[in-house]
Design an enzyme around this catalytic site. Structure first.
Site, PDB file in Angstrom:
ATOM      1  CE1 TYR A  11      -3.488  10.114   0.555  1.00  0.00           C
ATOM      2  CE2 TYR A  11      -3.269  11.539   2.463  1.00  0.00           C
ATOM      3  CZ  TYR A  11      -3.410  10.268   1.917  1.00  0.00           C
ATOM      4  OH  TYR A  11      -3.481   9.180   2.744  1.00  0.00           O
ATOM      5  CG  HIS A  40       0.371   6.176  -0.868  1.00  0.00           C
ATOM      6  ND1 HIS A  40      -0.800   6.743  -1.301  1.00  0.00           N
ATOM      7  CD2 HIS A  40       0.085   5.631   0.343  1.00  0.00           C
ATOM      8  CE1 HIS A  40      -1.761   6.535  -0.401  1.00  0.00           C
ATOM      9  NE2 HIS A  40      -1.246   5.858   0.604  1.00  0.00           N
ATOM     10  CG  HIS A  75      -7.082   6.824   5.318  1.00  0.00           C
ATOM     11  ND1 HIS A  75      -6.544   8.066   5.527  1.00  0.00           N
ATOM     12  CD2 HIS A  75      -6.060   6.028   4.914  1.00  0.00           C
ATOM     13  CE1 HIS A  75      -5.247   8.026   5.277  1.00  0.00           C
ATOM     14  NE2 HIS A  75      -4.924   6.806   4.900  1.00  0.00           N
ATOM     15  CG  HIS A  80      -1.715   1.230   1.452  1.00  0.00           C
ATOM     16  ND1 HIS A  80      -3.080   1.291   1.270  1.00  0.00           N
ATOM     17  CD2 HIS A  80      -1.344   2.471   1.852  1.00  0.00           C
ATOM     18  CE1 HIS A  80      -3.505   2.519   1.532  1.00  0.00           C
ATOM     19  NE2 HIS A  80      -2.472   3.260   1.908  1.00  0.00           N
ATOM     20  CD  GLU A  81       2.075   3.428   3.662  1.00  0.00           C
ATOM     21  OE1 GLU A  81       2.269   4.514   3.096  1.00  0.00           O
ATOM     22  OE2 GLU A  81       1.056   3.208   4.341  1.00  0.00           O
ATOM     23  CD  GLU A 103      -4.997   6.156   1.699  1.00  0.00           C
ATOM     24  OE1 GLU A 103      -5.166   4.972   2.021  1.00  0.00           O
ATOM     25  OE2 GLU A 103      -3.900   6.716   1.774  1.00  0.00           O
ATOM     26  CG  ASP A 139      -8.763  10.462   6.768  1.00  0.00           C
ATOM     27  OD1 ASP A 139      -7.529  10.428   6.669  1.00  0.00           O
ATOM     28  OD2 ASP A 139      -9.514   9.603   6.267  1.00  0.00           O
TER      29      ASP A 139
END
Lengths: 88, 360
Positions: free
Chosen positions: B193, B182, B280, B178-179, B202, B275
């Site tokens: 974002y 990005h 998210h 997932h990271e 996301e 957020d």
């Protein structure tokens, strides 16, 4: 002195808030010094965040500043950690 | 007269200038009155877009880290650092490409996770690293003390060891992927974002995170659990994972953590300033569309559904501030270009329809 920390964002997107009231605490002066240092290095508007990074809002006696991972000063990092651990 | 004043005079709706503190805008953006919420939200979106753009310009404008001279192009170039529980990046180098595994399981997991992500990108999509040009992959582990998070800082991945709620963030391979995803988004569609483009950013990371996990476990869409962060929650937390692509909103329901806030359809879309505008939270909607498509097509998810998402992300047809609808339409075009008017097209239209995102 009332110190509040609001942490938002993060991988989980879960918000946390905690605050500490230093009045009457034996270590009030240490808290005060740390809070003043952290606030002095904060910004008036939320800084540029990174994907999944935590954003923080620090409020000391009504004055609010912002900071975000991974660019915290040592004082900000310490204060945030202490408030989120010890605060309610 | 400032430019803001002029904009306010010309605009049909009131314009909030940057003099309004962001936390007030946050509050306003959550207001029930659309006359208040609308302009505040637009200002927040524009501001976030500008800030993100500045940051990404800085990052992308920097000279690329040179791949090693011996890089064959089809091999990853990984470097792992130990932040030693401090918050300074990158930390101390603990493992380079080709080095034998050491004693630290966290380092070894991160190294393997980066390798698995590199592998999927190369074998399934023919892409050399996240930038398509062999970008070295850098990660720092053991970041901070009692640190329950992982993030992408624009150049590298960062993983904490967890806190009272979360365990070590390198435990689930989908979190590592997932990271890294990005980074893939940053070098391709570069979705802002915040708000809907932020939720797409996301969701793309969850999609590729899940695909890497399925690829590592050699699972079909039917066999996959479609969870993000399974095994990450501490034992005391009531829940199975952080997010569920199959059933958004059902991953956890806990005394301390609260309930998983993800919506599964547009009818339950969450409007919030927090957020980064719910990035998210609302990612649950495109996440479920992907799940529906992948399971309708069956087989290995990266071959059909994953290919369509990859083509959409890298196709260059989307703006950085793309909405869910923009993205959905682009997937339809990408599916048509790749597979024609076959079952993919039909399943895709049905998937978006089921989550309430228009494609027409």
């Amino acid at each position: 002195m009332r110190i509040g920390v609001r942490r938002t964002g993060g991988f989980a997107g879960i918000e946390r808030y905690a605050e500490v009231d230093t009045s009457g605490r034996p270590d009030a002066s240490e808290w005060q010094a740390l809070a003043e240092e952290a606030v002095a290095a904060g910004r008036g508007t939320p800084p540029i965040g990174v994907p999944d990074g935590f954003s923080y809002q620090i409020t000391v006696d009504g004055k609010t500043v912002y900071c975000a991972d991974p660019r915290l000063t040592e004082a900000q990092s310490k204060l945030i950690s202490q408030v989120l651990t010890e605060g309610a | 007269m400032t430019q803001c004043d002029i904009a306010a005079m010309k605009a049909t709706h009131p314009v909030f200038c940057t003099i309004v503190p962001p936390h007030v805008l946050d509050k306003l953006a959550q207001a029930d009155d659309p006359a208040l919420a609308g302009p505040a939200r637009r200002t927040l979106e524009a501001d976030a877009a500008q800030r993100t753009h500045r940051r990404l310009t800085t990052v992308l404008g920097a000279p690329p880290a040179a791949p090693p001279a011996d890089a064959a192009g089809d091999k990853p170039h990984r470097t792992l650092y130990d932040a030693q529980h401090r918050q300074e990046l990158p930390g101390v180098k603990v493992r380079g490409e080709g080095d034998e595994p050491g004693q630290d399981a966290t380092v070894n997991r991160a190294y393997a996770g980066l390798g698995a992500t590199f592998d999927l990108l190369l074998k399934a999509f023919g892409r050399r690293s996240v930038d398509g040009n062999g970008l070295p992959l850098v990660a720092s582990v053991h970041y901070g003390e009692n640190y329950g998070n992982a993030f992408w800082d624009g150049r590298q991945m960062v993983f904490g060891d967890g806190d009272e709620i979360f365990r070590d963030f390198t435990l689930p391979v989908d979190v590592i992927a997932h990271e890294l995803a990005h980074g893939l988004t940053q070098y391709t569609a570069n979705f802002t974002y915040f708000g809907q483009p932020g939720a797409l950013n996301e969701s793309v990371s969850d999609v590729f995170g899940s695909l890497v996990k399925q690829y590592v476990n050699d699972q079909t869409a039917e066999q996959a659990d479609w969870l993000i962060g399974a095994g990450l929650l501490a034992e005391r937390v009531t829940g199975v994972a952080l997010r569920s692509m199959k059933a958004p909103g059902t991953a956890y329901d806990d005394d301390v953590l609260g309930k998983d806030p993800q919506p599964a359809t547009m009818a339950d879309y969450v409007r919030t300033g927090r957020d980064n505008g719910g990035v998210h939270i609302n990612s649950g909607i495109p996440n479920r569309a992907f799940y529906l498509l992948a399971t309708a097509l069956g087989g290995k998810a990266w071959e059909g559904a994953g290919q369509i998402w990859y083509d959409t992300l890298t196709g260059g047809g989307l703006q950085v501030d793309a909405s869910f609808t923009d993205f959905a339409r682009a997937t339809v075009a990408a599916a048509h270009a790749r597979f024609g008017d076959g079952e993919e097209q039909e399943a895709l239209l049905k998937a978006w329809s089921q989550v309430g995102v228009p494609t027409g």
